[in-house]
Scaffold this motif. Sequence first.
Motif, PDB file in Angstrom:
ATOM      1  N   ALA A   1      42.184  43.405  40.006  1.00  0.00           N
ATOM      2  CA  ALA A   1      42.906  42.596  39.019  1.00  0.00           C
ATOM      3  C   ALA A   1      42.010  41.467  38.509  1.00  0.00           C
ATOM      4  O   ALA A   1      41.939  41.211  37.303  1.00  0.00           O
ATOM      5  CB  ALA A   1      44.173  42.031  39.650  1.00  0.00           C
TER       6      ALA A   1
ATOM      7  N   LEU B   1      40.634  40.799  34.706  1.00  0.00           N
ATOM      8  CA  LEU B   1      40.872  39.522  34.020  1.00  0.00           C
ATOM      9  C   LEU B   1      39.559  38.935  33.510  1.00  0.00           C
ATOM     10  O   LEU B   1      39.482  38.461  32.372  1.00  0.00           O
ATOM     11  CB  LEU B   1      41.549  38.530  34.972  1.00  0.00           C
ATOM     12  CG  LEU B   1      43.018  38.818  35.298  1.00  0.00           C
ATOM     13  CD1 LEU B   1      43.506  37.937  36.441  1.00  0.00           C
ATOM     14  CD2 LEU B   1      43.904  38.597  34.074  1.00  0.00           C
ATOM     15  N   ARG B   2      38.507  39.016  34.342  1.00  0.00           N
ATOM     16  CA  ARG B   2      37.206  38.474  33.900  1.00  0.00           C
ATOM     17  C   ARG B   2      36.682  39.240  32.686  1.00  0.00           C
ATOM     18  O   ARG B   2      36.097  38.665  31.772  1.00  0.00           O
ATOM     19  CB  ARG B   2      36.187  38.504  35.055  1.00  0.00           C
ATOM     20  CG  ARG B   2      36.416  37.404  36.082  1.00  0.00           C
ATOM     21  CD  ARG B   2      35.318  37.329  37.115  1.00  0.00           C
ATOM     22  NE  ARG B   2      35.356  38.419  38.075  1.00  0.00           N
ATOM     23  CZ  ARG B   2      36.171  38.470  39.132  1.00  0.00           C
ATOM     24  NH1 ARG B   2      37.022  37.510  39.353  1.00  0.00           N
ATOM     25  NH2 ARG B   2      36.142  39.502  39.953  1.00  0.00           N
TER      26      ARG B   2
ATOM     27  N   GLY C   1      43.692  43.093  44.942  1.00  0.00           N
ATOM     28  CA  GLY C   1      44.195  41.789  44.477  1.00  0.00           C
ATOM     29  C   GLY C   1      45.484  41.833  43.692  1.00  0.00           C
ATOM     30  O   GLY C   1      45.833  40.863  43.023  1.00  0.00           O
ATOM     31  N   PHE C   2      46.207  42.921  43.751  1.00  0.00           N
ATOM     32  CA  PHE C   2      47.548  42.992  43.157  1.00  0.00           C
ATOM     33  C   PHE C   2      48.418  43.868  44.040  1.00  0.00           C
ATOM     34  O   PHE C   2      47.976  44.934  44.418  1.00  0.00           O
ATOM     35  CB  PHE C   2      47.534  43.572  41.744  1.00  0.00           C
ATOM     36  CG  PHE C   2      48.936  43.699  41.174  1.00  0.00           C
ATOM     37  CD1 PHE C   2      49.529  42.627  40.534  1.00  0.00           C
ATOM     38  CD2 PHE C   2      49.672  44.874  41.333  1.00  0.00           C
ATOM     39  CE1 PHE C   2      50.841  42.726  40.051  1.00  0.00           C
ATOM     40  CE2 PHE C   2      50.979  44.970  40.847  1.00  0.00           C
ATOM     41  CZ  PHE C   2      51.549  43.903  40.205  1.00  0.00           C
TER      42      PHE C   2
ATOM     43  N   ILE D   1      43.451  29.285  33.493  1.00  0.00           N
ATOM     44  CA  ILE D   1      44.185  29.486  34.757  1.00  0.00           C
ATOM     45  C   ILE D   1      43.229  30.060  35.800  1.00  0.00           C
ATOM     46  O   ILE D   1      43.178  29.601  36.942  1.00  0.00           O
ATOM     47  CB  ILE D   1      45.393  30.448  34.547  1.00  0.00           C
ATOM     48  CG1 ILE D   1      46.285  29.961  33.403  1.00  0.00           C
ATOM     49  CG2 ILE D   1      46.192  30.595  35.836  1.00  0.00           C
ATOM     50  CD1 ILE D   1      47.416  30.903  33.029  1.00  0.00           C
ATOM     51  N   VAL D   2      42.439  31.059  35.404  1.00  0.00           N
ATOM     52  CA  VAL D   2      41.484  31.671  36.342  1.00  0.00           C
ATOM     53  C   VAL D   2      40.421  30.649  36.746  1.00  0.00           C
ATOM     54  O   VAL D   2      40.057  30.548  37.924  1.00  0.00           O
ATOM     55  CB  VAL D   2      40.844  32.939  35.728  1.00  0.00           C
ATOM     56  CG1 VAL D   2      39.725  33.470  36.614  1.00  0.00           C
ATOM     57  CG2 VAL D   2      41.898  34.028  35.509  1.00  0.00           C
TER      58      VAL D   2
ATOM     59  N   GLY E   1      41.591  28.648  39.507  1.00  0.00           N
ATOM     60  CA  GLY E   1      41.897  29.356  40.762  1.00  0.00           C
ATOM     61  C   GLY E   1      43.382  29.564  40.989  1.00  0.00           C
ATOM     62  O   GLY E   1      43.817  29.839  42.101  1.00  0.00           O
ATOM     63  N   LEU E   2      44.182  29.460  39.906  1.00  0.00           N
ATOM     64  CA  LEU E   2      45.629  29.662  40.039  1.00  0.00           C
ATOM     65  C   LEU E   2      46.002  31.093  39.642  1.00  0.00           C
ATOM     66  O   LEU E   2      45.184  31.804  39.025  1.00  0.00           O
ATOM     67  CB  LEU E   2      46.366  28.659  39.137  1.00  0.00           C
ATOM     68  CG  LEU E   2      46.123  27.188  39.491  1.00  0.00           C
ATOM     69  CD1 LEU E   2      46.696  26.263  38.422  1.00  0.00           C
ATOM     70  CD2 LEU E   2      46.735  26.874  40.852  1.00  0.00           C
ATOM     71  N   LEU E   3      47.229  31.500  39.950  1.00  0.00           N
ATOM     72  CA  LEU E   3      47.642  32.864  39.594  1.00  0.00           C
ATOM     73  C   LEU E   3      48.097  32.918  38.138  1.00  0.00           C
ATOM     74  O   LEU E   3      48.846  32.045  37.684  1.00  0.00           O
ATOM     75  CB  LEU E   3      48.790  33.332  40.502  1.00  0.00           C
ATOM     76  CG  LEU E   3      48.467  33.485  41.981  1.00  0.00           C
ATOM     77  CD1 LEU E   3      49.659  34.076  42.732  1.00  0.00           C
ATOM     78  CD2 LEU E   3      47.235  34.365  42.196  1.00  0.00           C
ATOM     79  N   VAL E   4      47.701  33.928  37.423  1.00  0.00           N
ATOM     80  CA  VAL E   4      48.101  34.083  36.026  1.00  0.00           C
ATOM     81  C   VAL E   4      49.477  34.767  35.992  1.00  0.00           C
ATOM     82  O   VAL E   4      49.856  35.427  36.957  1.00  0.00           O
ATOM     83  CB  VAL E   4      47.052  34.883  35.199  1.00  0.00           C
ATOM     84  CG1 VAL E   4      45.654  34.393  35.458  1.00  0.00           C
ATOM     85  CG2 VAL E   4      47.116  36.361  35.503  1.00  0.00           C
TER      86      VAL E   4
ATOM     87  N   ARG F   1      29.942  33.776  40.231  1.00  0.00           N
ATOM     88  CA  ARG F   1      31.208  33.635  39.522  1.00  0.00           C
ATOM     89  C   ARG F   1      31.519  32.166  39.308  1.00  0.00           C
ATOM     90  O   ARG F   1      31.292  31.350  40.180  1.00  0.00           O
ATOM     91  CB  ARG F   1      32.320  34.271  40.347  1.00  0.00           C
ATOM     92  CG  ARG F   1      32.508  35.719  40.035  1.00  0.00           C
ATOM     93  CD  ARG F   1      33.460  36.367  41.000  1.00  0.00           C
ATOM     94  NE  ARG F   1      34.741  35.670  41.121  1.00  0.00           N
ATOM     95  CZ  ARG F   1      35.752  36.142  41.835  1.00  0.00           C
ATOM     96  NH1 ARG F   1      35.625  37.287  42.483  1.00  0.00           N
ATOM     97  NH2 ARG F   1      36.888  35.482  41.914  1.00  0.00           N
TER      98      ARG F   1
ATOM     99  N   ASP G   1      34.312  30.720  39.306  1.00  0.00           N
ATOM    100  CA  ASP G   1      35.339  30.169  40.202  1.00  0.00           C
ATOM    101  C   ASP G   1      34.897  30.164  41.667  1.00  0.00           C
ATOM    102  O   ASP G   1      35.656  29.837  42.549  1.00  0.00           O
ATOM    103  CB  ASP G   1      36.695  30.881  40.033  1.00  0.00           C
ATOM    104  CG  ASP G   1      36.619  32.381  40.244  1.00  0.00           C
ATOM    105  OD1 ASP G   1      35.494  32.928  40.350  1.00  0.00           O
ATOM    106  OD2 ASP G   1      37.682  33.020  40.309  1.00  0.00           O
TER     107      ASP G   1
ATOM    108  N   ARG H   1      42.082  28.329  45.704  1.00  0.00           N
ATOM    109  CA  ARG H   1      42.338  29.766  45.907  1.00  0.00           C
ATOM    110  C   ARG H   1      42.795  30.033  47.348  1.00  0.00           C
ATOM    111  O   ARG H   1      43.632  30.895  47.579  1.00  0.00           O
ATOM    112  CB  ARG H   1      41.074  30.582  45.556  1.00  0.00           C
ATOM    113  CG  ARG H   1      40.862  30.646  44.033  1.00  0.00           C
ATOM    114  CD  ARG H   1      39.434  30.922  43.649  1.00  0.00           C
ATOM    115  NE  ARG H   1      38.989  32.247  43.993  1.00  0.00           N
ATOM    116  CZ  ARG H   1      37.692  32.563  44.173  1.00  0.00           C
ATOM    117  NH1 ARG H   1      36.763  31.646  44.051  1.00  0.00           N
ATOM    118  NH2 ARG H   1      37.363  33.789  44.457  1.00  0.00           N
TER     119      ARG H   1
END
Length: 213
Positions: A31, A35-36, A83-84, A52-53, A56-59, A158, A160, A169
């Motif tokens: 996931a 997103l990246r 990751g999902f 949001i990414v 480090g928060l959840l989208v 990365r 993040d 995270r």
Amino acid sequence: MSKIFTMVSLPGAGKGTLCSQLSKNIECISAGELLREEINKESHIGKKVKDIVAKGLLVPVDYIIEILFKNMQDKSKIYILDGFPRNLEQALKFDEILLQSNDKLNNAIYLKMDEKLLNERIFGRQICPQCNLSYHKTLLPPIKENICDKCNVALIQRKDDNEEVLKRRIDVFNKETIPLIDFYRERGILKEIDASQELEEKVKILNKILKGD
Ligand code: AMP
């Protein structure tokens, strides 16, 4: 019917590396990686989730569902969702979607790692900006320093993977993902893999889980 698995862990436990060692009929869909990609393409979703990414928060779950499920259409494949879901809200939505398509979640795999090992794992991590392959400066170095073995391009860190965002995270994992792990444990479908083992051993255990042994 496809065989569907999900894999969760603290950031840096090595989900991506483990996935890269599996055979071709097993498709790992990350996931975070999707997103990246959306962020790099500056797509409609990419623009919405970028900040949001970065924090480090959840989208919002609907974005994840939109990008994830168009990649899961081959019923003959084994899918591992890296990751999902990441929290209970996502797990319940996921159940609904699986029910509609007559599929089910075979197992949730928890790659369990001691939080103390995390800094070393994260700050040595490098990824290829082209193929997304994950490396580690000491634990899984590329053949040529800082260069992707496959694409021959310079590896990057990365955005993040920095101290402040990492703290957030970990927080998100403890608050949102630990209850999800308990939920799958109670359902009787949780399998745990100790992340501190040798990669070869982890691949062996994972392949057994995927075969249903
Ligand atoms: P990862 O590559 O798994 O470390 O994920 C990187 C970032 O993508 C996370 O910190 C979140 O911001 C976002 N992300 C990944 N998976 C999800 C998810 N299932 N739900 C919401 N946000 C996610």
